[in-house]
Design a protein around this motif. Structure first.
Motif, PDB file in Angstrom:
ATOM      1  N   ASP A 115      29.984  36.610  55.133  1.00  0.00           N
ATOM      2  CA  ASP A 115      31.195  35.821  55.358  1.00  0.00           C
ATOM      3  C   ASP A 115      31.970  35.544  54.070  1.00  0.00           C
ATOM      4  N   ALA A 116      31.467  36.007  52.941  1.00  0.00           N
ATOM      5  CA  ALA A 116      31.981  35.559  51.646  1.00  0.00           C
ATOM      6  C   ALA A 116      33.447  35.887  51.429  1.00  0.00           C
ATOM      7  N   TYR A 117      33.888  37.072  51.839  1.00  0.00           N
ATOM      8  CA  TYR A 117      35.275  37.454  51.586  1.00  0.00           C
ATOM      9  C   TYR A 117      36.275  36.557  52.319  1.00  0.00           C
ATOM     10  N   ASN A 118      35.826  35.850  53.348  1.00  0.00           N
ATOM     11  CA  ASN A 118      36.711  34.931  54.065  1.00  0.00           C
ATOM     12  C   ASN A 118      37.126  33.747  53.197  1.00  0.00           C
ATOM     13  N   TYR A 119      36.433  33.547  52.086  1.00  0.00           N
ATOM     14  CA  TYR A 119      36.697  32.411  51.212  1.00  0.00           C
ATOM     15  C   TYR A 119      37.484  32.806  49.961  1.00  0.00           C
ATOM     16  N   VAL A 120      37.902  34.057  49.884  1.00  0.00           N
ATOM     17  CA  VAL A 120      38.646  34.540  48.730  1.00  0.00           C
ATOM     18  C   VAL A 120      40.142  34.493  49.016  1.00  0.00           C
ATOM     19  N   LYS A 121      40.883  33.823  48.148  1.00  0.00           N
ATOM     20  CA  LYS A 121      42.341  33.768  48.265  1.00  0.00           C
ATOM     21  C   LYS A 121      42.990  35.010  47.673  1.00  0.00           C
ATOM     22  N   GLY A 122      42.488  35.437  46.519  1.00  0.00           N
ATOM     23  CA  GLY A 122      43.117  36.569  45.864  1.00  0.00           C
ATOM     24  C   GLY A 122      42.363  36.983  44.618  1.00  0.00           C
ATOM     25  N   TYR A 123      42.979  37.935  43.892  1.00  0.00           N
ATOM     26  CA  TYR A 123      42.344  38.522  42.713  1.00  0.00           C
ATOM     27  C   TYR A 123      43.350  38.589  41.573  1.00  0.00           C
ATOM     28  N   SER A 124      42.821  38.520  40.356  1.00  0.00           N
ATOM     29  CA  SER A 124      43.673  38.643  39.184  1.00  0.00           C
ATOM     30  C   SER A 124      42.883  39.335  38.079  1.00  0.00           C
ATOM     31  N   VAL A 125      43.510  39.419  36.896  1.00  0.00           N
ATOM     32  CA  VAL A 125      42.895  40.039  35.730  1.00  0.00           C
ATOM     33  C   VAL A 125      42.663  38.968  34.675  1.00  0.00           C
ATOM     34  N   ALA A 126      41.510  39.013  34.025  1.00  0.00           N
ATOM     35  CA  ALA A 126      41.237  38.126  32.899  1.00  0.00           C
ATOM     36  C   ALA A 126      40.733  38.946  31.721  1.00  0.00           C
ATOM     37  N   ASN A 127      41.039  38.464  30.528  1.00  0.00           N
ATOM     38  CA  ASN A 127      40.526  39.052  29.288  1.00  0.00           C
ATOM     39  C   ASN A 127      39.771  37.947  28.563  1.00  0.00           C
ATOM     40  N   GLY A 155      46.019  36.740  34.286  1.00  0.00           N
ATOM     41  CA  GLY A 155      47.224  37.062  35.048  1.00  0.00           C
ATOM     42  C   GLY A 155      47.559  38.544  34.987  1.00  0.00           C
ATOM     43  N   PRO A 156      48.823  38.938  35.054  1.00  0.00           N
ATOM     44  CA  PRO A 156      49.963  38.055  35.350  1.00  0.00           C
ATOM     45  C   PRO A 156      50.060  37.650  36.819  1.00  0.00           C
ATOM     46  N   TRP A 157      49.401  38.430  37.693  1.00  0.00           N
ATOM     47  CA  TRP A 157      49.570  38.234  39.126  1.00  0.00           C
ATOM     48  C   TRP A 157      48.305  37.688  39.772  1.00  0.00           C
ATOM     49  N   MET A 158      48.493  37.020  40.900  1.00  0.00           N
ATOM     50  CA  MET A 158      47.438  36.880  41.878  1.00  0.00           C
ATOM     51  C   MET A 158      47.816  37.776  43.050  1.00  0.00           C
ATOM     52  N   VAL A 159      46.945  38.717  43.370  1.00  0.00           N
ATOM     53  CA  VAL A 159      47.170  39.624  44.491  1.00  0.00           C
ATOM     54  C   VAL A 159      46.418  39.084  45.702  1.00  0.00           C
ATOM     55  N   ASP A 160      47.115  38.913  46.813  1.00  0.00           N
ATOM     56  CA  ASP A 160      46.491  38.379  48.017  1.00  0.00           C
ATOM     57  C   ASP A 160      45.269  39.204  48.408  1.00  0.00           C
ATOM     58  N   ALA A 161      44.212  38.514  48.830  1.00  0.00           N
ATOM     59  CA  ALA A 161      42.956  39.182  49.149  1.00  0.00           C
ATOM     60  C   ALA A 161      43.137  40.268  50.201  1.00  0.00           C
ATOM     61  N   GLN A 162      43.981  40.025  51.199  1.00  0.00           N
ATOM     62  CA  GLN A 162      44.149  40.993  52.276  1.00  0.00           C
ATOM     63  C   GLN A 162      44.818  42.283  51.815  1.00  0.00           C
ATOM     64  N   ASP A 163      45.408  42.251  50.612  1.00  0.00           N
ATOM     65  CA  ASP A 163      46.069  43.448  50.079  1.00  0.00           C
ATOM     66  C   ASP A 163      45.140  44.290  49.205  1.00  0.00           C
ATOM     67  N   VAL A 164      43.916  43.847  49.035  1.00  0.00           N
ATOM     68  CA  VAL A 164      42.939  44.600  48.239  1.00  0.00           C
ATOM     69  C   VAL A 164      41.880  45.128  49.201  1.00  0.00           C
TER      70      VAL A 164
END
Length: 252
Positions: A115-127, A155-164
């Motif tokens: 069920d874990a992916y149901n709790y993800v809002k989105g994804y981004s990049v970190a350095n 950043g720069p973006w947060m990509v919606d989870a459903q788009d990944v």
């Protein structure tokens, strides 16, 4: 959808990507170079993973961990796209770490892996820069290694989870001054995203805008003042950061 937070015209706005430009929440369309990029969300609790890529653990001659190695990061460590990170003059080794950032979308407690992916809002990049001079050991990075002000571009973006479609099959790269220095894939994580969410939520409550930094693949090398470091994750974004020295600061 790709979402961002920016400072523009004396105010903070939310914005979305629109035909190579930014659509600001008040309806204006602006160029990306006209704004100051902020982190895509205001992070709450941030969990960072050590040695979560098999090739990186091998690179450091460590046995892969049998349980996630997690440490916490404070809010002042984060800066946005096109930001500046300080390299202290008295250190000898400071390296980048390209990481997939997982942003939690709702309260999570005792979550099952399935069920874990149901709790993800989105994804981004970190350095998540690290200063090895301050490292006690790779199993316990101390505060000065991972909690320095402005040492984690995000950043720069947060990509919606459903788009990944598959966050566990994304290419990661780092370029320093246009030279490829790090390359890997999220499929090489030792503990995948569902495992990390299930593990963390088994003993504490996760909340919206908590962030999990999932570790970095092999290829972390020293950087220098003036280096332009670009960390990029396939389908998520391209994060640019410049390293500056102590001479830029009044209080050294």
């Amino acid at each position: 959808m790709r979402k961002a937070r920016i400072a523009y015209g004396g105010a903070i706005h939310e914005a979305t990507e629109w035909q190579g430009q930014l659509l600001v929440d008040d309806g204006r369309i602006v160029d990306e170079n006209e704004v100051t990029w902020l982190t895509p969300i205001e992070p709450r609790t941030v969990f960072a993973l050590g040695l979560n890529y098999a090739d990186h653990a091998a690179e450091l001659a460590f046995t892969a961990p049998s349980e996630p190695l997690v440490f916490l990061k404070g809010p002042h460590t984060f800066i946005g796209h096109q930001g500046f990170t300080r390299r202290p003059a008295d250190i000898s080794y400071m390296h980048y770490e390209c990481e997939l950032a997982v942003i939690i979308g709702k309260t999570a407690r005792n979550v099952k892996k399935e069920d874990a992916y149901n709790y993800v809002k989105g994804y981004s990049v970190a350095n998540d820069y690290a200063i090895r001079d301050y490292l006690e050991n790779y199993y316990r990075p101390n505060l000065r290694v991972k909690n320095r002000d402005a040492a984690t571009p995000f950043g720069p973006w947060m990509v919606d989870a459903q788009d990944v479609v598959d966050p566990m099959s994304l290419k990661l790269t780092t370029h320093v001054n246009n030279k490829l220095v790090q390359e890997g894939t999220t499929s090489d994580m030792i503990f995948d995203i569902p495992t990390l969410i299930a593990y963390l939520s088994s003993f504490m409550t996760l909340s919206e805008n908590d962030v999990i930094l999932t570790g970095t693949p092999k290829g972390s090398v020293d950087t220098a003042v003036g280096d332009v470091v670009v960390t990029e994750i396939e389908g998520i974004g391209r994060l640019v950061n410049t390293i500056i020295g102590d001479e830029s600061f009044i209080n050294r």
